[in-house]
Design a protein around this motif. Structure first.
Motif, short mmCIF file in Angstrom:
data_model
loop_
_atom_site.label_atom_id
_atom_site.label_comp_id
_atom_site.label_asym_id
_atom_site.label_seq_id
_atom_site.Cartn_x
_atom_site.Cartn_y
_atom_site.Cartn_z
N GLY A 17 0.83 -1.24 0.01
CA GLY A 17 0.19 -0.04 0.07
C GLY A 17 0.77 1.25 -0.05
O GLY A 17 2.05 1.12 0.15
N GLY A 18 0.29 2.38 -0.17
CA GLY A 18 0.81 3.66 -0.17
C GLY A 18 0.13 4.84 -0.77
O GLY A 18 -1.22 4.61 -0.84
N GLU A 71 -18.96 0.59 4.59
CA GLU A 71 -18.88 -0.92 4.92
C GLU A 71 -17.72 -1.50 4.10
O GLU A 71 -17.28 -1.00 2.90
CB GLU A 71 -20.02 -1.73 4.55
N ARG A 72 -17.17 -2.65 4.68
CA ARG A 72 -16.27 -3.23 4.11
C ARG A 72 -16.81 -3.94 2.69
O ARG A 72 -17.84 -4.37 2.87
CB ARG A 72 -15.58 -4.43 5.10
N PRO A 107 -9.35 8.39 -6.81
CA PRO A 107 -9.41 8.98 -5.23
C PRO A 107 -10.61 7.95 -4.42
O PRO A 107 -10.47 7.75 -3.52
CB PRO A 107 -10.04 10.37 -5.35
N GLU A 108 -11.79 7.65 -5.13
CA GLU A 108 -12.61 6.48 -4.67
C GLU A 108 -12.05 5.41 -4.26
O GLU A 108 -12.92 4.59 -3.71
CB GLU A 108 -14.21 6.76 -5.50
N ASP A 109 -10.82 5.00 -4.67
CA ASP A 109 -10.27 3.70 -4.28
C ASP A 109 -9.58 3.87 -3.07
O ASP A 109 -8.87 2.90 -2.54
CB ASP A 109 -9.19 3.40 -5.64
N THR A 110 -9.44 4.92 -2.50
CA THR A 110 -8.84 5.13 -1.02
C THR A 110 -9.47 4.39 0.03
O THR A 110 -10.67 4.51 0.10
CB THR A 110 -8.81 6.65 -0.86
N ALA A 111 -8.66 3.66 0.66
CA ALA A 111 -9.25 2.71 1.76
C ALA A 111 -8.19 1.88 2.12
O ALA A 111 -7.13 1.81 1.87
CB ALA A 111 -10.47 1.60 0.88
N VAL A 140 -4.19 2.21 1.28
CA VAL A 140 -4.02 2.91 0.03
C VAL A 140 -4.70 4.18 -0.25
O VAL A 140 -5.91 4.42 0.24
CB VAL A 140 -4.61 1.93 -1.06
N THR A 141 -4.03 5.14 -0.44
CA THR A 141 -4.34 6.50 -0.50
C THR A 141 -4.31 7.16 -2.03
O THR A 141 -3.11 7.02 -2.44
CB THR A 141 -3.86 7.33 0.51
N VAL A 142 -5.30 7.59 -2.54
CA VAL A 142 -5.11 8.02 -3.98
C VAL A 142 -5.55 9.54 -4.12
O VAL A 142 -6.53 9.99 -3.44
CB VAL A 142 -6.03 7.14 -5.10
#
Length: 118
Positions: free
Chosen positions: A9-10, A44-45, A88-92, A114-116
């Motif tokens: 991640g990163g 939610e997951r 950005p919506e993949d950030t999790a 993971v931060t986008v």
């Protein structure tokens, strides 16, 4: 007993790529369906991708189809999630999980962030 450990991640800019890895302990890795889940703050997951023990069957959440690829190396007890065209919506926090059936995941990793950025 299966122990799972994620890495990879990163922080990445929108449009970038990351590859997550998850290494599993134990001798029966190829028996397990492996899944990648994610959980964003306040949400939610959700299951992002999953792959059968042999690798012959895969599942992807609609929003990641064509961008993410799950793969596994049974000899090295590792499952990967290649993530391209990140948004950005993949950030999790992304978790790998193992289960003997598609409806039940019995073992979980600790997660990797993971931060986008946009």
């Amino acid at each position: 007993q299966v122990r799972l450990g994620e890495s990879g991640g990163g922080l990445v800019q929108a449009g970038g790529s990351l590859r997550l890895s998850c290494v599993a302990s134990g001798r029966t890795f190829s028996r397990y369906i492996m899944g990648w889940f994610r959980q964003a703050p306040g949400k939610e997951r959700e299951l992002v991708a999953a792959q059968s023990g042999s690798g012959s069957t895969t599942f992807y959440k609609d929003s990641v189809k064509g961008r993410f690829t799950i793969s596994r190396d049974n000899a090295n007890h590792t499952v990967y999630l290649q993530m391209n065209s990140l948004q950005p919506e993949d950030t999790a926090v992304y978790y790998c999980a193992a289960g003997l059936t598609a409806s039940t995941y019995d073992y979980w990793g600790q997660g990797t962030q993971v931060t986008v950025s946009s």
